[in-house]
Design a protein around this motif. Structure first.
Motif, PDB file in Angstrom:
ATOM      1  N   ARG A 146      48.318  23.198  -1.170  1.00 40.58           N
ATOM      2  CA  ARG A 146      49.302  22.647  -0.236  1.00 40.58           C
ATOM      3  C   ARG A 146      49.389  23.559   0.980  1.00 40.58           C
ATOM      4  NH1 ARG A 146      53.696  25.769  -0.306  1.00 40.58           N
ATOM      5  NH2 ARG A 146      54.134  27.032  -2.169  1.00 40.58           N
ATOM      6  N   ARG A 147      49.743  22.988   2.091  1.00 43.13           N
ATOM      7  CA  ARG A 147      49.838  23.760   3.327  1.00 43.13           C
ATOM      8  C   ARG A 147      51.074  24.657   3.295  1.00 43.13           C
ATOM      9  NH1 ARG A 147      46.151  21.929   6.968  1.00 43.13           N
ATOM     10  NH2 ARG A 147      45.408  19.773   6.729  1.00 43.13           N
ATOM     11  N   ILE A 148      50.957  25.823   3.915  1.00 46.47           N
ATOM     12  CA  ILE A 148      52.087  26.715   4.111  1.00 46.47           C
ATOM     13  C   ILE A 148      52.586  26.499   5.531  1.00 46.47           C
ATOM     14  CG2 ILE A 148      52.816  29.129   4.266  1.00 46.47           C
ATOM     15  CD1 ILE A 148      50.773  29.798   2.111  1.00 46.47           C
ATOM     16  N   GLU A 149      53.822  26.138   5.663  1.00 43.89           N
ATOM     17  CA  GLU A 149      54.393  25.763   6.951  1.00 43.89           C
ATOM     18  C   GLU A 149      54.164  26.851   7.994  1.00 43.89           C
ATOM     19  OE1 GLU A 149      56.106  23.226   9.609  1.00 43.89           O
ATOM     20  OE2 GLU A 149      55.689  22.818   7.494  1.00 43.89           O
ATOM     21  N   GLY A 150      53.715  26.396   9.176  1.00 48.37           N
ATOM     22  CA  GLY A 150      53.535  27.309  10.287  1.00 48.37           C
ATOM     23  C   GLY A 150      52.346  28.231  10.182  1.00 48.37           C
ATOM     24  N   SER A 151      51.380  27.893   9.318  1.00 50.58           N
ATOM     25  CA  SER A 151      50.245  28.786   9.111  1.00 50.58           C
ATOM     26  C   SER A 151      49.012  27.979   8.721  1.00 50.58           C
ATOM     27  CB  SER A 151      50.570  29.797   8.003  1.00 50.58           C
ATOM     28  OG  SER A 151      49.441  30.570   7.653  1.00 50.58           O
ATOM     29  N   ARG A 152      47.840  28.568   8.934  1.00 45.47           N
ATOM     30  CA  ARG A 152      46.610  27.971   8.437  1.00 45.47           C
ATOM     31  C   ARG A 152      46.433  28.243   6.951  1.00 45.47           C
ATOM     32  NH1 ARG A 152      41.119  29.280  10.312  1.00 45.47           N
ATOM     33  NH2 ARG A 152      41.805  31.169  11.342  1.00 45.47           N
ATOM     34  N   ALA A 153      47.243  29.123   6.406  1.00 42.23           N
ATOM     35  CA  ALA A 153      47.129  29.462   4.993  1.00 42.23           C
ATOM     36  C   ALA A 153      47.501  28.262   4.127  1.00 42.23           C
ATOM     37  CB  ALA A 153      48.038  30.642   4.662  1.00 42.23           C
ATOM     38  N   VAL A 154      46.871  28.186   2.965  1.00 43.62           N
ATOM     39  CA  VAL A 154      47.226  27.173   1.971  1.00 43.62           C
ATOM     40  C   VAL A 154      47.544  27.891   0.668  1.00 43.62           C
ATOM     41  CG1 VAL A 154      45.823  25.362   3.025  1.00 43.62           C
ATOM     42  CG2 VAL A 154      44.821  26.819   1.258  1.00 43.62           C
ATOM     43  N   ALA A 155      48.433  27.300  -0.108  1.00 42.87           N
ATOM     44  CA  ALA A 155      48.800  27.862  -1.403  1.00 42.87           C
ATOM     45  C   ALA A 155      48.124  27.057  -2.500  1.00 42.87           C
ATOM     46  CB  ALA A 155      50.319  27.821  -1.582  1.00 42.87           C
ATOM     47  N   ARG A 173      42.773  29.598   3.137  1.00 44.15           N
ATOM     48  CA  ARG A 173      43.195  28.994   4.396  1.00 44.15           C
ATOM     49  C   ARG A 173      42.216  27.885   4.757  1.00 44.15           C
ATOM     50  NH1 ARG A 173      40.629  33.765   5.599  1.00 44.15           N
ATOM     51  NH2 ARG A 173      38.824  33.586   6.993  1.00 44.15           N
ATOM     52  N   THR A 174      42.586  27.085   5.737  1.00 42.43           N
ATOM     53  CA  THR A 174      41.663  26.094   6.267  1.00 42.43           C
ATOM     54  C   THR A 174      40.941  26.689   7.466  1.00 42.43           C
ATOM     55  OG1 THR A 174      43.498  25.156   7.566  1.00 42.43           O
ATOM     56  CG2 THR A 174      42.916  24.042   5.497  1.00 42.43           C
ATOM     57  N   CYS A 175      39.669  26.381   7.577  1.00 45.39           N
ATOM     58  CA  CYS A 175      38.852  26.745   8.729  1.00 45.39           C
ATOM     59  C   CYS A 175      38.425  25.416   9.338  1.00 45.39           C
ATOM     60  CB  CYS A 175      37.654  27.580   8.282  1.00 45.39           C
ATOM     61  SG  CYS A 175      36.508  28.025   9.600  1.00 45.39           S
ATOM     62  N   TYR A 176      39.293  24.878  10.184  1.00 44.02           N
ATOM     63  CA  TYR A 176      39.153  23.529  10.739  1.00 44.02           C
ATOM     64  C   TYR A 176      39.268  22.515   9.603  1.00 44.02           C
ATOM     65  CZ  TYR A 176      37.596  19.765  13.835  1.00 44.02           C
ATOM     66  OH  TYR A 176      37.532  18.607  14.565  1.00 44.02           O
ATOM     67  N   MET A 208      35.843  29.303  17.978  1.00 44.40           N
ATOM     68  CA  MET A 208      37.070  30.056  17.738  1.00 44.40           C
ATOM     69  C   MET A 208      36.922  30.996  16.555  1.00 44.40           C
ATOM     70  SD  MET A 208      39.223  29.367  20.063  1.00 44.40           S
ATOM     71  CE  MET A 208      40.628  30.160  19.288  1.00 44.40           C
ATOM     72  N   GLU A 209      36.303  30.515  15.486  1.00 46.50           N
ATOM     73  CA  GLU A 209      36.105  31.362  14.307  1.00 46.50           C
ATOM     74  C   GLU A 209      35.216  32.549  14.652  1.00 46.50           C
ATOM     75  OE1 GLU A 209      36.816  31.948  10.034  1.00 46.50           O
ATOM     76  OE2 GLU A 209      37.753  30.728  11.609  1.00 46.50           O
ATOM     77  N   GLY A 210      34.190  32.311  15.469  1.00 47.11           N
ATOM     78  CA  GLY A 210      33.309  33.388  15.886  1.00 47.11           C
ATOM     79  C   GLY A 210      34.031  34.435  16.718  1.00 47.11           C
ATOM     80  N   ILE A 211      34.877  33.992  17.634  1.00 48.36           N
ATOM     81  CA  ILE A 211      35.646  34.927  18.457  1.00 48.36           C
ATOM     82  C   ILE A 211      36.562  35.766  17.578  1.00 48.36           C
ATOM     83  CG2 ILE A 211      37.449  35.112  20.219  1.00 48.36           C
ATOM     84  CD1 ILE A 211      36.250  32.627  21.547  1.00 48.36           C
ATOM     85  N   MET A 212      37.213  35.122  16.605  1.00 48.71           N
ATOM     86  CA  MET A 212      38.114  35.858  15.722  1.00 48.71           C
ATOM     87  C   MET A 212      37.358  36.874  14.877  1.00 48.71           C
ATOM     88  SD  MET A 212      41.032  33.087  14.554  1.00 48.71           S
ATOM     89  CE  MET A 212      39.944  31.709  14.238  1.00 48.71           C
ATOM     90  N   LEU A 259      45.525  25.052  16.218  1.00 46.51           N
ATOM     91  CA  LEU A 259      44.806  23.812  15.908  1.00 46.51           C
ATOM     92  C   LEU A 259      43.653  24.029  14.928  1.00 46.51           C
ATOM     93  CD1 LEU A 259      44.686  22.239  19.487  1.00 46.51           C
ATOM     94  CD2 LEU A 259      46.083  21.469  17.559  1.00 46.51           C
ATOM     95  N   MET A 260      43.433  25.283  14.535  1.00 47.50           N
ATOM     96  CA  MET A 260      42.315  25.581  13.644  1.00 47.50           C
ATOM     97  C   MET A 260      42.520  25.080  12.215  1.00 47.50           C
ATOM     98  SD  MET A 260      39.506  27.019  14.722  1.00 47.50           S
ATOM     99  CE  MET A 260      38.882  28.018  13.357  1.00 47.50           C
ATOM    100  N   ASP A 261      43.721  24.612  11.883  1.00 53.15           N
ATOM    101  CA  ASP A 261      43.902  24.069  10.529  1.00 53.15           C
ATOM    102  C   ASP A 261      43.481  22.609  10.445  1.00 53.15           C
ATOM    103  OD1 ASP A 261      45.967  22.649  11.672  1.00 53.15           O
ATOM    104  OD2 ASP A 261      47.520  23.398  10.336  1.00 53.15           O
ATOM    105  N   GLY A 262      42.967  22.062  11.561  1.00 54.49           N
ATOM    106  CA  GLY A 262      42.417  20.710  11.538  1.00 54.49           C
ATOM    107  C   GLY A 262      43.397  19.607  11.827  1.00 54.49           C
ATOM    108  N   ARG A 263      44.694  19.926  11.902  1.00 57.56           N
ATOM    109  CA  ARG A 263      45.691  18.891  12.146  1.00 57.56           C
ATOM    110  C   ARG A 263      45.948  18.716  13.643  1.00 57.56           C
ATOM    111  NH1 ARG A 263      50.662  20.576   8.435  1.00 57.56           N
ATOM    112  NH2 ARG A 263      50.025  22.645   9.195  1.00 57.56           N
ATOM    113  N   ALA A 264      46.388  17.516  14.020  1.00 59.71           N
ATOM    114  CA  ALA A 264      46.782  17.248  15.398  1.00 59.71           C
ATOM    115  C   ALA A 264      48.236  17.681  15.589  1.00 59.71           C
ATOM    116  CB  ALA A 264      46.634  15.763  15.722  1.00 59.71           C
ATOM    117  N   MET A 265      48.547  18.190  16.768  1.00 61.97           N
ATOM    118  CA  MET A 265      49.888  18.696  17.044  1.00 61.97           C
ATOM    119  C   MET A 265      50.377  18.174  18.390  1.00 61.97           C
ATOM    120  SD  MET A 265      49.372  22.660  15.753  1.00 61.97           S
ATOM    121  CE  MET A 265      51.135  23.067  15.794  1.00 61.97           C
TER     122      MET A 265
END
Length: 233
Positions: A206-215, A113-116, A83-87, A26-32
């Motif tokens: 753009r979002r990379i599927e299944g990841s917080r990473a963005v391209a 990547r997105t951070c929230y 969460m970011e602090g724990i990581m 959920l750290m990419d900010g989207r609802a799931m």
């Protein structure tokens, strides 16, 4: 002051492996949906529902209903910061006999990547560096300031910060967020969120599927070079 029992409860909830994986998803900010989070946590839908109920009751996750569907998201930016602090702490742990690697091993996550709701990785840090070097922002360990010239730059791109810093849901205009992989600050707050939203809306990332990473797209590479003078490798 927060009680030891309350502190321990939150730590226990976030520390269980399946729940930790769900919170990270959920750290990419989207609802799931619960099903999507079950896959992220590697558990059955029934088990995921139990975990999500506990996370929701504790105020770590919020639920939104849309028709017959229920969507889950992090309850607040404070949870994302936790969460970011724990990581960050977990990433610095040295494993005996292994070379220490800080931050994510995934090259795409390290690049951007997105951070929230804001941008992180080399892209996020490069944007923060550019604003500071050009005199558009000042960043200290515990605070950040957007200068008038910085607001003018964002306005020239069509980014309006007024709506993000006014009203009942007003938020901090600009604050530093220590980057998990770069170990240097990127920008959060209203400025960070506005930049991230703009990059998505303009098709720069753009979002990379299944990841917080963005391209970063070809259009984005050109725009980032033209408007900010940065090249993210």
């Amino acid at each position: 002051m927060v009680s030891t029992a309350a502190f321990a409860e939150i730590a226990t909830l976030a520390g269980e492996p399946a729940r930790a994986a769900m919170l990270q998803a959920l750290m990419d900010g989207r609802a799931m949906t619960a099903g999507e989070l079950a896959r992220a946590g590697g558990v059955t839908p029934q088990t995921a529902s139990g975990h999500l109920a506990r996370l929701t009751e504790a105020g770590l996750v919020a639920v939104e209903k849309q028709g017959r569907h229920r969507y889950h998201r992090l309850a607040s930016r404070a949870v994302a910061q936790m969460m970011e602090g724990i990581m960050q702490v977990a990433a610095t742990r040295a494993v005996p006999g292994h070379r220490l690697t800080v931050g994510p091993r995934d090259a795409a996550l390290r690049r951007a990547r997105t951070c929230y709701d804001h941008l992180a990785g080399r892209l996020g840090v490069a944007l923060a560096d550019m604003l500071v070097e050009a005199g558009h922002a000042e960043i200290e360990p515990e605070a950040a300031t957007l200068m008038p010239s910085g607001a003018d730059l964002l306005a020239s791109l069509g980014i309006d910060l007024a709506g993000r810093t006014a009203g009942r849901r007003a938020r901090v205009l600009c604050r530093p967020c220590l980057d998990w992989s770069e170990r240097r600050p990127h920008l959060a707050g209203a400025v960070g969120a506005a930049l991230c939203s703009h990059c998505f809306a303009e098709g720069w990332i753009r979002r990379i599927e299944g990841s917080r990473a963005v391209a970063v797209t070809r259009k984005g590479e050109e725009a980032l070079r033209r408007h900010f003078g940065i090249v993210v490798t």
